[in-house]
Design a protein around this motif. Structure first.
Motif, PDB file in Angstrom:
ATOM      1  N   GLY A 540      65.652  65.381 -14.937  1.00 58.76           N
ATOM      2  CA  GLY A 540      65.460  66.478 -14.011  1.00 58.76           C
ATOM      3  C   GLY A 540      64.334  66.295 -12.927  1.00 58.76           C
ATOM      4  N   THR A 541      63.619  67.537 -12.770  1.00 61.35           N
ATOM      5  CA  THR A 541      62.752  67.546 -11.687  1.00 61.35           C
ATOM      6  C   THR A 541      61.472  68.291 -12.086  1.00 61.35           C
ATOM      7  OG1 THR A 541      64.694  67.992 -10.149  1.00 61.35           O
ATOM      8  CG2 THR A 541      62.490  68.605  -9.238  1.00 61.35           C
ATOM      9  N   ILE A 542      60.304  67.828 -11.426  1.00 59.27           N
ATOM     10  CA  ILE A 542      59.019  68.435 -11.620  1.00 59.27           C
ATOM     11  C   ILE A 542      58.704  69.008 -10.543  1.00 59.27           C
ATOM     12  CG2 ILE A 542      56.643  67.954 -12.391  1.00 59.27           C
ATOM     13  CD1 ILE A 542      58.079  67.693 -14.970  1.00 59.27           C
ATOM     14  N   ASN A 543      58.287  70.170 -10.327  1.00 56.62           N
ATOM     15  CA  ASN A 543      57.985  70.755  -9.057  1.00 56.62           C
ATOM     16  C   ASN A 543      56.320  71.106  -9.078  1.00 56.62           C
ATOM     17  OD1 ASN A 543      60.368  71.303  -7.622  1.00 56.62           O
ATOM     18  ND2 ASN A 543      60.882  72.429  -9.636  1.00 56.62           N
ATOM     19  N   LYS A 544      55.722  70.992  -7.895  1.00 54.35           N
ATOM     20  CA  LYS A 544      54.355  71.410  -7.791  1.00 54.35           C
ATOM     21  C   LYS A 544      54.109  73.009  -8.085  1.00 54.35           C
ATOM     22  CE  LYS A 544      51.093  71.454  -3.711  1.00 54.35           C
ATOM     23  NZ  LYS A 544      50.933  71.089  -2.590  1.00 54.35           N
ATOM     24  N   ASN A 545      52.895  73.065  -8.494  1.00 54.69           N
ATOM     25  CA  ASN A 545      52.654  74.692  -9.013  1.00 54.69           C
ATOM     26  C   ASN A 545      53.409  75.258 -10.093  1.00 54.69           C
ATOM     27  OD1 ASN A 545      50.549  74.466  -7.018  1.00 54.69           O
ATOM     28  ND2 ASN A 545      51.847  75.318  -5.255  1.00 54.69           N
ATOM     29  N   THR A 546      53.888  74.551 -10.978  1.00 56.25           N
ATOM     30  CA  THR A 546      54.802  75.023 -11.967  1.00 56.25           C
ATOM     31  C   THR A 546      53.819  74.899 -12.969  1.00 56.25           C
ATOM     32  OG1 THR A 546      56.065  73.005 -12.228  1.00 56.25           O
ATOM     33  CG2 THR A 546      56.948  75.194 -11.117  1.00 56.25           C
ATOM     34  N   LEU A 547      54.312  75.511 -14.090  1.00 59.00           N
ATOM     35  CA  LEU A 547      53.773  75.608 -15.546  1.00 59.00           C
ATOM     36  C   LEU A 547      54.345  74.470 -16.311  1.00 59.00           C
ATOM     37  CD1 LEU A 547      51.864  77.039 -17.172  1.00 59.00           C
ATOM     38  CD2 LEU A 547      53.547  78.246 -18.400  1.00 59.00           C
ATOM     39  N   VAL A 548      53.738  73.658 -16.870  1.00 60.26           N
ATOM     40  CA  VAL A 548      53.942  72.268 -17.628  1.00 60.26           C
ATOM     41  C   VAL A 548      53.307  72.068 -18.948  1.00 60.26           C
ATOM     42  CG1 VAL A 548      54.894  70.924 -15.759  1.00 60.26           C
ATOM     43  CG2 VAL A 548      52.396  70.769 -16.481  1.00 60.26           C
ATOM     44  N   LYS A 549      53.848  71.432 -19.836  1.00 57.87           N
ATOM     45  CA  LYS A 549      53.369  71.155 -21.044  1.00 57.87           C
ATOM     46  C   LYS A 549      53.060  69.495 -20.931  1.00 57.87           C
ATOM     47  CE  LYS A 549      54.631  73.288 -25.164  1.00 57.87           C
ATOM     48  NZ  LYS A 549      55.822  73.538 -26.046  1.00 57.87           N
ATOM     49  N   ALA A 550      51.445  69.172 -21.081  1.00 60.18           N
ATOM     50  CA  ALA A 550      51.118  67.877 -21.136  1.00 60.18           C
ATOM     51  C   ALA A 550      50.885  67.483 -22.545  1.00 60.18           C
ATOM     52  CB  ALA A 550      49.826  67.587 -20.315  1.00 60.18           C
ATOM     53  N   ILE A 551      51.739  66.244 -22.913  1.00 59.56           N
ATOM     54  CA  ILE A 551      51.193  65.620 -24.367  1.00 59.56           C
ATOM     55  C   ILE A 551      51.148  64.488 -24.243  1.00 59.56           C
ATOM     56  CG2 ILE A 551      52.513  65.769 -26.418  1.00 59.56           C
ATOM     57  CD1 ILE A 551      54.653  67.753 -25.415  1.00 59.56           C
ATOM     58  N   ILE A 552      50.185  63.894 -24.907  1.00 62.32           N
ATOM     59  CA  ILE A 552      49.885  62.118 -25.099  1.00 62.32           C
ATOM     60  C   ILE A 552      50.610  61.950 -26.024  1.00 62.32           C
ATOM     61  CG2 ILE A 552      47.653  62.850 -23.791  1.00 62.32           C
ATOM     62  CD1 ILE A 552      46.366  62.212 -26.639  1.00 62.32           C
ATOM     63  N   ASP A 553      50.606  60.446 -25.999  1.00 63.12           N
ATOM     64  CA  ASP A 553      51.121  59.622 -27.077  1.00 63.12           C
ATOM     65  C   ASP A 553      49.906  59.631 -28.142  1.00 63.12           C
ATOM     66  OD1 ASP A 553      51.794  57.708 -28.984  1.00 63.12           O
ATOM     67  OD2 ASP A 553      52.427  56.319 -27.150  1.00 63.12           O
ATOM     68  N   ILE A 554      50.224  60.705 -29.206  1.00 59.44           N
ATOM     69  CA  ILE A 554      49.348  60.770 -30.293  1.00 59.44           C
ATOM     70  C   ILE A 554      48.933  59.467 -30.949  1.00 59.44           C
ATOM     71  CG2 ILE A 554      48.252  62.164 -32.010  1.00 59.44           C
ATOM     72  CD1 ILE A 554      49.946  64.406 -31.064  1.00 59.44           C
ATOM     73  N   LYS A 555      49.865  58.795 -31.634  1.00 56.65           N
ATOM     74  CA  LYS A 555      49.855  57.455 -32.113  1.00 56.65           C
ATOM     75  C   LYS A 555      49.022  56.443 -31.350  1.00 56.65           C
ATOM     76  CE  LYS A 555      52.722  54.750 -34.774  1.00 56.65           C
ATOM     77  NZ  LYS A 555      54.253  53.985 -34.773  1.00 56.65           N
ATOM     78  N   LYS A 556      49.303  56.318 -30.296  1.00 58.95           N
ATOM     79  CA  LYS A 556      48.727  55.657 -29.516  1.00 58.95           C
ATOM     80  C   LYS A 556      47.182  55.682 -29.357  1.00 58.95           C
ATOM     81  CE  LYS A 556      48.391  53.633 -24.687  1.00 58.95           C
ATOM     82  NZ  LYS A 556      49.068  53.611 -23.485  1.00 58.95           N
ATOM     83  N   ARG A 557      46.886  57.008 -28.875  1.00 56.84           N
ATOM     84  CA  ARG A 557      45.384  57.510 -28.955  1.00 56.84           C
ATOM     85  C   ARG A 557      44.769  57.367 -29.774  1.00 56.84           C
ATOM     86  NH1 ARG A 557      42.071  61.683 -27.316  1.00 56.84           N
ATOM     87  NH2 ARG A 557      42.714  61.856 -25.165  1.00 56.84           N
ATOM     88  N   LYS A 558      45.067  57.611 -31.286  1.00 53.82           N
ATOM     89  CA  LYS A 558      44.362  57.582 -32.554  1.00 53.82           C
ATOM     90  C   LYS A 558      44.095  56.055 -32.560  1.00 53.82           C
ATOM     91  CE  LYS A 558      45.132  61.583 -34.762  1.00 53.82           C
ATOM     92  NZ  LYS A 558      45.161  62.405 -36.091  1.00 53.82           N
TER      93      LYS A 558
END
Ligand code: SER
Length: 881
Positions: A540-558
């Protein structure tokens, strides 16, 4: 009158003790809370705030012997050292101070008494003269009426261009700080020594030597040429120990006083330099070993900035001078014991830190040697070909920019040889280079750096995902409004849980998801306070100034968090097992492993490595809470929290605190409790450069995997060896013993076979008169054996041609011709002729040549062709020999 420097120190202190002064020890060479001062440059530095009236002191009359360095800031003598008899980087300053107690009269009388009285230094008063600040009438009257100097012994020193307080006799500590008029005492070495009278326009010669400076501190100099009159004027005096020693020991150079005599003679003896005339270099080395050793003893190490850089410059200058008098190997650190002896009772610091000083000096010389040698080679070559006396600034720049050869060393080298450098041209080049470098640095982040004043709100300490807004999108460094079609680009969010790579911890990965598309983040970096998400559109497409969800790779971070906390525990464990002095040199923390570099000068044995590992695992088992808090950098330093020496920190810093075990400045992410790490295992330990070691380690599941892997290997070994009574080690030891025996036996057999084959070979030859020609084929023979065969035949048959063909993976040809026969045919000509005929490559000299035959002919044919050719070439000639 003769006094050793040690006697001068004692006499000075005794004199001022007898005049009711309290003796203060020398302060450190580094005055921590004074940013105006790189190194202590005068005895009065430690009393600066008392002079300025900001602090009071109970002792009003003080005397001290202060370690000083004049290698940076207002007082910088580095470039002169070695080229004048008087300048030093490091020196000791004898000084007396009065804080609102006595002033001009008493301080002048004290100085005069110590210098001239028979009981003390006993210098002839007629050999002394003094200078005075242009309108200091009071001092004039004291010198004239109380001391009874004649008018030609008193010289007034004017301000420069009539500007107030610019006279040489107006002393200033630094650009800003305490200052005031002064009166200086000079010693006259007599008419036979050329030299201009103090205050002359041109300062030439060494006849007059300034020995004592008495400063009447009356002002506080502030920026914009502002001078504030101090409420309570004080006295600050200073006499260079090395200078007064040169007077009392009746020598005309400081480098001839006892301290330097001992160092220079010590160096000459140690390095067999009895014929060395190049005194300048010996002076530089003897001076620089003092300054660099004392700087290191004050806990400063060579680096590319600030004090560390000054130290580096001094060491490198000394090493360069060492090379110029033939000291090619790592020599500088070896002088430390000589220095320690020469300093007599003033050597405590050096004794205490001797090992550290030597290690650091050795590392610096080792690291710098290659660059230095390359640079010097080029410089010498260039200077040999100079047409005029000017070195092309392009060469200087090349040395500096490409080789890393310091400009001040090139300058020093040229100064020694009276060669000029076009400094204007050089400075222009350096300036341009700086601009290019800055441009290069920002080339890829041009647009992003424009955004640098903004800040991404990092929420990743507490959250792994968030709803947020897309602030910027970049594709190929261009700011765009949307990203789609699987393009690669960078996204900047208002808030983010993604950790931007810094402090050794790698960046997070994960996804940024909107209603219309998904952006896969494969790395996160930081630029200033902005966090940049690097990745690719997944759909798809991601547009500037829009609402998004940012989710990190939790397994890697831990996994990263476990490794990061374990890194802090490892750092603490290293300090515990190896000593507090180890310093972190770098680290990498990712989801797979920990890499930690640190300074340590010895090898670690298995026991030590296990002790470190055990210590870290103990910390893990205690399951301690990992806390974090913010404090000031100053407070963190005071509390001795761990930080990186060459990193610049903000005023407020974040501390990761694991009880009293570890308190470290860190912006990274960590586990909540050490127990989460479960297990820590070192997988690699080695040295990466002299004095720097590296540990690689894993935690959690990977640590268990590491153990399983080793157990599996062990099991395979067990199965292969099948020890009786399962005593694996004994069985392996037995096998090794048998193996060694077999190797030995085998060697014996091989040698016997060789002798046999040599004997056989030596019986098959073509004999022409007394000359012997051998053609032989060997199979898979080792080089060393082939040479042994050649030697054997040569010794036995002194006039011979030996041609051996060894057939292994390729067909090798070796020809040896004795001296006598080389007159009619040479090994190198012969091999070329043979190889031309039967094809191949080779060469050599007239006695020995070798080559590889590259021919489809059978060995039989090759040999017969060889034979034919050789015999046809020599037969006729050999008979005539
Ligand atoms: N501060 C003065 C100087 O350094 C006197 O000690 O010369």
């Amino acid at each position: 009158m003769y006094k050793t420097t040690e006697q001068i120190r004692q006499t000075f202190l005794n004199f001022f003790k007898s005049q009711n002064h309290i003796i203060y020890p020398s302060s450190s060479l580094i005055i921590d809370n004074d940013p105006t001062l790189l190194f202590t440059n005068a005895g009065m530095n430690q009393f600066k705030n008392i002079f300025l009236g900001l602090k009071t002191i109970k002792d009003k009359n003080i005397a001290s012997i202060q370690h000083c360095l004049r290698t940076g800031g207002k007082h910088n003598d580095l470039e002169n050292v070695g080229y004048t008899p008087r300048h030093h980087t490091f020196f000791e300053m004898l000084g007396n101070f009065s804080f609102g107690s006595y002033l001009k009269k008493k301080s002048i009388i004290y100085a005069w008494k110590l210098l001239t009285s028979k009981k003390w230094f006993n210098i002839d008063p007629n050999k002394l003269l003094v200078t005075i600040y242009e309108d200091d009438i009071e001092s004039y009257q004291i010198w004239k009426n109380i001391i009874k100097l004649s008018n030609n012994q008193i010289i007034f020193i004017k301000n420069k261009n009539n500007i107030k307080y610019t006279s040489e006799n107006f002393w200033k500590m630094e650009k800003y700080g305490p200052c005031g008029p002064c009166t200086e005492i000079f010693y006259d070495y007599g008419k036979n020594i050329p030299g201009s009278i103090p205050g002359s326009k041109k300062d030439i010669g060494n006849r007059f030597l300034e020995i004592w400076n008495i400063v009447f501190i009356q002002y506080h100099k502030l920026p914009k040429k502002k001078f504030i009159k101090l409420k309570s004027p004080s006295v600050d005096t200073g006499m260079g120990l090395e200078r007064i020693a040169s007077v009392l020991q009746n020598v005309q150079s400081n480098y001839d006083i006892d301290i330097f005599y001992k160092i220079i003679q010590g160096i000459k003896k140690k390095f067999n330099l009895s014929n060395t005339k190049n005194n300048k270099s010996l002076q530089v080395i003897s001076d620089h070993i003092r300054s660099s050793s004392y700087i290191i003893a004050n806990n400063v190490f060579p680096s590319n900035e600030h004090r560390g850089y000054v130290l580096r410059k001094i060491i490198r200058r000394a090493i360069r001078h060492g090379r110029s008098i033939g000291l090619k190997k790592c020599f500088f650190y070896k002088i430390v014991p000589i220095l320690i002896k020469s300093m007599k009772n003033a050597n405590h610091l050096l004794i205490r830190y001797k090992n550290k000083i030597q290690k650091i000096l050795k590392i610096e010389e080792l690291q710098f040697s290659e660059t230095l040698n390359k640079g010097l080679k080029i410089l010498k070559e260039e200077i040999k070909n100079l047409k005029n006396n000017v070195l092309d600034s392009n060469i200087v720049f090349y040395l500096y920019d490409t080789l890393g050869f310091p400009i001040d060393l090139t300058k020093d080298f040229c100064k020694e040889k009276n060669i000029q450098i076009d400094l204007n041209k050089l400075n222009k080049k350096i300036k341009n280079q700086k601009i290019i470098n800055v441009k290069k640095k920002y080339k890829n982040t041009n647009k992003i750096s424009m955004f640098v004043n903004n800040k991404t709100n990092f929420i990743g300490y507490n959250f792994y995902k968030t709803k947020t807004i897309i602030k910027k999108i970049y594709i190929n460094d261009k700011s765009v409004n949307k990203i789609d079609k699987q393009s690669t680009g960078q996204i900047i969010l208002e808030s983010t849980p993604f950790y931007g790579q810094s402090g050794g911890q790698i960046g997070d990965s994960g996804i940024i998801k909107s209603e219309n598309g998904i952006f896969e983040v494969y790395n996160t970096t930081k630029n200033g306070n902005i966090i940049i998400h690097h990745g690719k559109i997944y759909s798809g497409t991601i547009n500037k100034n829009t609402l998004v969800k940012a989710i990190i790779d939790i397994k890697k971070r831990k996994l990263i968090e476990k490794n990061h906390t374990a890194t802090h525990l490892l750092h603490a464990g290293l300090k515990k097992v190896l000593g507090k002095n180890i310093l972190q040199k770098g680290s990498l923390v990712n989801e797979k492993k920990i890499r930690f570099d640190y300074t340590y000068f010895k090898n670690l044995n298995f026991k030590k490595i296990k002790k470190i590992e055990k210590t870290v695992n103990k910390y893990i088992q205690k399951n301690i809470k990992v806390k974090n808090f913010i404090t000031t950098f100053k407070n963190a330093k005071q509390k001795k929290y761990i930080f990186l020496e060459n990193k610049i920190y903000q005023n407020n810093v974040r501390i990761i605190s694991i009880n009293s075990i570890s308190n470290e400045l860190c912006s990274g992410t960590h586990v909540y409790k050490t127990g989460e790490i479960i297990l820590f295992k070192i997988i690699n330990e080695n040295s990466i450069s002299f004095g720097t070691r590296r540990i690689e380690a894993v935690t959690y599941k990977k640590a268990f995997k590491e153990i399983y892997k080793k157990e599996k290997k062990l099991n395979i070994i067990k199965k292969l060896i099948q020890p009786k009574n399962s005593n694996l080690i004994k069985k392996i030891q037995n096998i090794l013993k048998i193996q060694q025996k077999l190797i030995k036996n085998n060697k014996n057999i091989e040698e016997k076979l060789l002798i046999l084959s040599m004997k056989t070979i030596s019986k098959k030859y073509i004999k022409i008169n007394n000359h012997y020609i051998f053609f032989h084929i060997l199979y898979n023979e080792q080089q060393s054996y082939i040479f042994k065969i050649i030697d054997y035949l040569q010794k036995k048959f002194q006039s011979s041609i030996i041609i051996l063909i060894n057939i292994s993976k390729k067909i090798y040809l070796k020809i040896k011709i004795s001296k006598k026969l080389s007159k009619i045919i040479q090994a190198n000509t012969l091999i070329l002729k043979i190889l031309k005929k039967i094809s191949g490559k080779g060469g050599g000299n007239i006695y020995f040549s070798e080559g590889i035959i590259n021919s489809s002919l059978s060995i039989k044919k090759i040999i017969s062709k060889c034979k034919k050719l050789v015999l046809s070439k020599i037969q006729n000639k050999i008979k005539k020999l």
